[in-house]
Motif scaffolding. Structure first.
Motif, PDB file in Angstrom:
ATOM      1  N   GLN A   1     -11.084  10.265  -2.565  1.00 26.68           N
ATOM      2  CA  GLN A   1     -10.616   9.317  -3.569  1.00 26.68           C
ATOM      3  C   GLN A   1     -10.828   9.821  -4.993  1.00 26.68           C
ATOM      4  O   GLN A   1     -10.411   9.175  -5.947  1.00 26.68           O
ATOM      5  CB  GLN A   1     -11.321   7.965  -3.393  1.00 26.68           C
ATOM      6  CG  GLN A   1     -10.919   7.244  -2.126  1.00 26.68           C
ATOM      7  CD  GLN A   1     -11.408   5.808  -2.079  1.00 26.68           C
ATOM      8  OE1 GLN A   1     -10.632   4.879  -1.893  1.00 26.68           O
ATOM      9  NE2 GLN A   1     -12.703   5.612  -2.249  1.00 26.68           N
ATOM     10  N   SER A   2     -11.439  10.993  -5.128  1.00 23.53           N
ATOM     11  CA  SER A   2     -11.677  11.522  -6.478  1.00 23.53           C
ATOM     12  C   SER A   2     -10.403  12.033  -7.130  1.00 23.53           C
ATOM     13  O   SER A   2     -10.365  12.289  -8.334  1.00 23.53           O
ATOM     14  CB  SER A   2     -12.723  12.637  -6.435  1.00 23.53           C
ATOM     15  OG  SER A   2     -12.212  13.799  -5.806  1.00 23.53           O
ATOM     16  N   GLY A   3      -9.351  12.201  -6.324  1.00 21.21           N
ATOM     17  CA  GLY A   3      -8.050  12.547  -6.874  1.00 21.21           C
ATOM     18  C   GLY A   3      -7.788  14.031  -6.997  1.00 21.21           C
ATOM     19  O   GLY A   3      -8.652  14.877  -6.743  1.00 21.21           O
TER      20      GLY A   3
ATOM     21  N   LYS B   1      -1.321   6.588  -4.717  1.00 22.97           N
ATOM     22  CA  LYS B   1      -1.468   7.689  -5.674  1.00 22.97           C
ATOM     23  C   LYS B   1      -0.388   8.745  -5.472  1.00 22.97           C
ATOM     24  O   LYS B   1       0.138   9.321  -6.435  1.00 22.97           O
ATOM     25  CB  LYS B   1      -2.850   8.337  -5.526  1.00 22.97           C
ATOM     26  CG  LYS B   1      -4.007   7.535  -6.093  1.00 22.97           C
ATOM     27  CD  LYS B   1      -5.295   8.363  -5.984  1.00 22.97           C
ATOM     28  CE  LYS B   1      -6.471   7.654  -6.590  1.00 22.97           C
ATOM     29  NZ  LYS B   1      -7.718   8.460  -6.503  1.00 22.97           N
TER      30      LYS B   1
ATOM     31  N   LYS C   1      -4.583   3.590  -0.417  1.00 19.93           N
ATOM     32  CA  LYS C   1      -4.909   4.076  -1.762  1.00 19.93           C
ATOM     33  C   LYS C   1      -4.351   5.475  -2.005  1.00 19.93           C
ATOM     34  O   LYS C   1      -3.778   5.755  -3.066  1.00 19.93           O
ATOM     35  CB  LYS C   1      -6.419   4.064  -1.959  1.00 19.93           C
ATOM     36  CG  LYS C   1      -7.017   2.661  -2.061  1.00 19.93           C
ATOM     37  CD  LYS C   1      -8.532   2.721  -2.177  1.00 19.93           C
ATOM     38  CE  LYS C   1      -9.132   1.326  -2.235  1.00 19.93           C
ATOM     39  NZ  LYS C   1     -10.616   1.353  -2.292  1.00 19.93           N
ATOM     40  N   VAL C   2      -4.520   6.356  -1.014  1.00 17.80           N
ATOM     41  CA  VAL C   2      -3.990   7.712  -1.169  1.00 17.80           C
ATOM     42  C   VAL C   2      -2.463   7.676  -1.250  1.00 17.80           C
ATOM     43  O   VAL C   2      -1.846   8.382  -2.056  1.00 17.80           O
ATOM     44  CB  VAL C   2      -4.450   8.619  -0.011  1.00 17.80           C
ATOM     45  CG1 VAL C   2      -3.746   9.974  -0.070  1.00 17.80           C
ATOM     46  CG2 VAL C   2      -5.960   8.810  -0.041  1.00 17.80           C
TER      47      VAL C   2
ATOM     48  N   ASP D   1      -6.799  15.604  -9.830  1.00 16.50           N
ATOM     49  CA  ASP D   1      -6.973  16.180 -11.168  1.00 16.50           C
ATOM     50  C   ASP D   1      -8.109  17.200 -11.217  1.00 16.50           C
ATOM     51  O   ASP D   1      -7.990  18.231 -11.885  1.00 16.50           O
ATOM     52  CB  ASP D   1      -7.239  15.059 -12.187  1.00 16.50           C
ATOM     53  CG  ASP D   1      -7.276  15.600 -13.605  1.00 16.50           C
ATOM     54  OD1 ASP D   1      -6.241  16.146 -14.051  1.00 16.50           O
ATOM     55  OD2 ASP D   1      -8.337  15.510 -14.247  1.00 16.50           O
TER      56      ASP D   1
ATOM     57  N   GLU E   1      -1.600  14.554  -4.757  1.00 21.93           N
ATOM     58  CA  GLU E   1      -2.658  13.696  -4.220  1.00 21.93           C
ATOM     59  C   GLU E   1      -2.755  13.825  -2.699  1.00 21.93           C
ATOM     60  O   GLU E   1      -3.830  13.684  -2.128  1.00 21.93           O
ATOM     61  CB  GLU E   1      -2.424  12.236  -4.616  1.00 21.93           C
ATOM     62  CG  GLU E   1      -2.557  11.944  -6.097  1.00 21.93           C
ATOM     63  CD  GLU E   1      -3.990  12.050  -6.599  1.00 21.93           C
ATOM     64  OE1 GLU E   1      -4.929  12.006  -5.776  1.00 21.93           O
ATOM     65  OE2 GLU E   1      -4.170  12.185  -7.834  1.00 21.93           O
TER      66      GLU E   1
END
Length: 595
Positions: free
Chosen positions: A579-581, A504, A500-501, A583, A511
């Protein structure tokens, strides 16, 4: 006065019962002499030196510190004499090749001594510790003449060594360094520049100091591709005693490790000699840096172990209040604080990190042996696995070592804040471990960005396959189920999160940076979970067979339960945050960081 006792029982447990070190040594060429009897004798003698000579000097070094006088540095009282005993005992030569005066014993055996020495007195241990890295660099990249001239003296301990990387304007970003190397007609170079934060850069413990220095040739390319590596001795061997344009400009005033001289080093047309190919110095220096990073991982273990030992003695002795379940010591005016659950939680956290960290470091030490001595596929696999585990060991163990040191101070209460008990020194000394040899953040970027994502996850798979095979082999072991089930779930999640990372990061490289530290800590908890499960398995088998010290093995199982129920769940919050990213970190405009 705080004391240190070498944990020989636990060291032997990890070596002989968990990692089967005897078989490991017998399977590698050149390690045959490292028999169980020899290893035991070396450990016992090392323990005596650490406990009787170095431990009493730990607070002395902190209180006195090093003194600077017109370029000369005087180490704290007793340090020089302890170093002479260290040399006379043959300790510097333990894990180095016989052709250069070494004893030819495995690197992993040297790490056992380093643990005891470092836990007893970390500041003192840095003097021979830096020499060890210089020896490995010379051994790997030096010419035969350089080895005969410098390596032999370092191996004997007559001379010590340093690594000189950092400059006032650049730390991690070594591509910015300005130190110059001008070639001379005789094949030597004139080195000019200033290096800072040089541990053991100047002292009174040895006749000469061999500096391993990064510098630029006149025609060098920009950035890291234009860095070369040089030997720059304090005194040239042929004119020993005469200055070589190397001087200590000052000592840094530091938060901790006062007994070690952290120097500003000036090189003023100093004579130096190229090590390895021109403009490939950073590649060569990684030999030194990887050695240093494992050594710093050991520092995390050292502060956790030292904190645990002294906290435990205090917690059993200090009387405060009564146990919530009723008086545990009705013959006393109050109960010892070890009866209180929160004190036990802190003690168990220290114990879990120290003993789990020991297993991880000893495992890495065996990989170091294989990288050095094995051949073919075995060597390649060990090298890849060590590359993956090194940033985890360095960053994770130093983070939890600092946590453990803080728990020690907390257990002592107000007394922990007072210098005489040594707990505040342990906190101060441990703090540097998360900074030098690459900060936790740099190690995290190395792990996630370089080691994992740049290999498309192959580096991670090297370890997760080991974890999978262990869980698969124990899948029918009902006694181990409470450890195996969480590890199976964690192992799968580890791969999923990485994917997942990585996905992104393909859209936004930030990320990687946003997830990296959480990812490293998650990885550290998972790795230690594997080793605690292995240790619990051995302990269960010993108890079932009625072998050995039942109380020791039961304590292992109980500590493993604590780790899995109280420490490993920290991975849950790390999953959420990584996983909150990016941003939530990058969306605030720079000018809005205001006060």
């Amino acid at each position: 006065m705080p004391e240190y006792k070498a944990p020989l029982r636990d060291m032997n447990f990890v070596l002989n019962e968990v990692l089967n070190t005897e078989q490991h040594y017998q399977s590698l060429p050149g390690c045959e002499e490292a028999t169980p009897d020899m290893v035991s004798a070396i450990m016992e003698e090392g323990a005596k030196f650490a406990e009787r000579v170095l431990s009493p000097l730990n607070q002395v070094g902190d209180q006195q510190g090093c003194t600077w006088d017109d370029g000369a540095v005087i180490t704290p009282e007793g340090f020089k004499e302890a170093y002479q005993q260290f040399v006379e005992g043959g300790w510097p030569s333990l894990a180095h090749e016989t052709e250069y005066g070494g004893q030819g014993l495995p690197e992993s055996l040297g790490i056992l001594i380093n643990e005891m020495v470092g836990t007893a007195n970390w500041s003192w241990s840095m003097y021979p510790g830096l020499s060890h890295g210089a020896m490995n660099t010379l051994d790997a990249h030096g010419t035969e003449d350089q080895k005969q001239t410098y390596l032999t003296k370092l191996v004997s301990g007559e001379w010590t060594g340093t690594m000189c990387l950092t400059e006032p304007h650049c730390g991690t970003d070594l591509g910015m360094l300005r130190t110059k190397a001008e070639p001379q007609e005789d094949g030597s170079y004139k080195i000019s520049g200033t290096k800072i934060f040089i541990s053991a850069g100047e002292h009174d413990m040895a006749d000469n100091i061999v500096h391993i220095v990064l510098a630029r040739l006149p025609d060098a390319p920009e950035g890291t591709k234009g860095i070369s590596l040089f030997i720059v001795p304090k005194h040239l061997p042929e004119t020993l005693g005469e200055d070589n344009g190397v001087s200590c400009g000052s000592l840094e005033h530091k938060m901790g490790i006062h007994g070690n001289a952290t120097c500003v080093m000036n090189f003023d047309n100093a004579t130096g000699y190229l090590i390895g190919p021109a403009n490939k110095g950073l590649n060569c220096m990684f030999t030194f840096m990887n050695t240093a990073r494992l050594g710093t991982a050991l520092q995390g273990l050292a502060h956790a172990e030292w904190g645990f030992q002294n906290s435990l003695v205090y917690a059993k002795d200090r009387l405060q209040m009564r146990a919530l379940t009723g008086p545990a010591r009705p013959d006393k005016p109050a109960d010892p604080i070890i009866v209180h659950p929160e004190v036990r939680k802190m003690l168990l956290t220290q114990k879990a990190f120290a003993e789990g960290g020991r297993a991880l470091i000893y495992y890495c030490a065996q990989l170091v042996d294989k990288v050095k001595l094995a051949e073919g596929e075995e060597k390649a696999q060990a090298d890849a696995l060590l590359a993956f585990l090194t940033p985890i060991a360095k960053a994770f163990l130093t983070e939890v070592g600092f946590e453990s040191a803080n728990h020690g101070l907390q257990i002592f209460g107000g007394h922990g804040f007072i210098a005489e008990w040594g707990m505040e020194q342990n906190v101060r000394d441990s703090r540097i471990s998360m900074l030098y040899e690459g900060t936790t953040q740099i190690q995290a970027l190395d792990l996630l960005g370089r080691k994992v994502l740049m290999t498309q996850g192959e580096s991670l798979k090297g370890f997760t396959k080991i974890l999978h095979k262990f869980c698969q082999a124990e899948s029918d072991n009902a006694d181990l189920a409470e450890f195996i089930k969480p590890l199976v779930e964690l192992n799968k999640e580890w791969g999923d999160i990485t994917m997942k990372v990585g996905m992104k990061a393909m859209q936004n490289r930030d990320e990687v940076g946003a997830a990296s530290v959480d990812y490293l800590m998650y990885s550290g908890y998972a790795v230690l979970g594997y080793f605690w499960a292995r240790m619990a398995k051995v302990a269960q088998e010993k108890l079932a067979a009625g072998e050995g010290d039942a109380a020791f093995y039961q304590a292992k199982i109980n500590t493993a339960k604590f780790y899995f129920e109280r420490i490993l769940p920290r991975t849950r919050s790390l999953v959420v945050t990584m996983q909150s990213g990016a941003d939530n970190l990058m969306s605030l405009e720079e000018e809005h960081f205001a006060f």
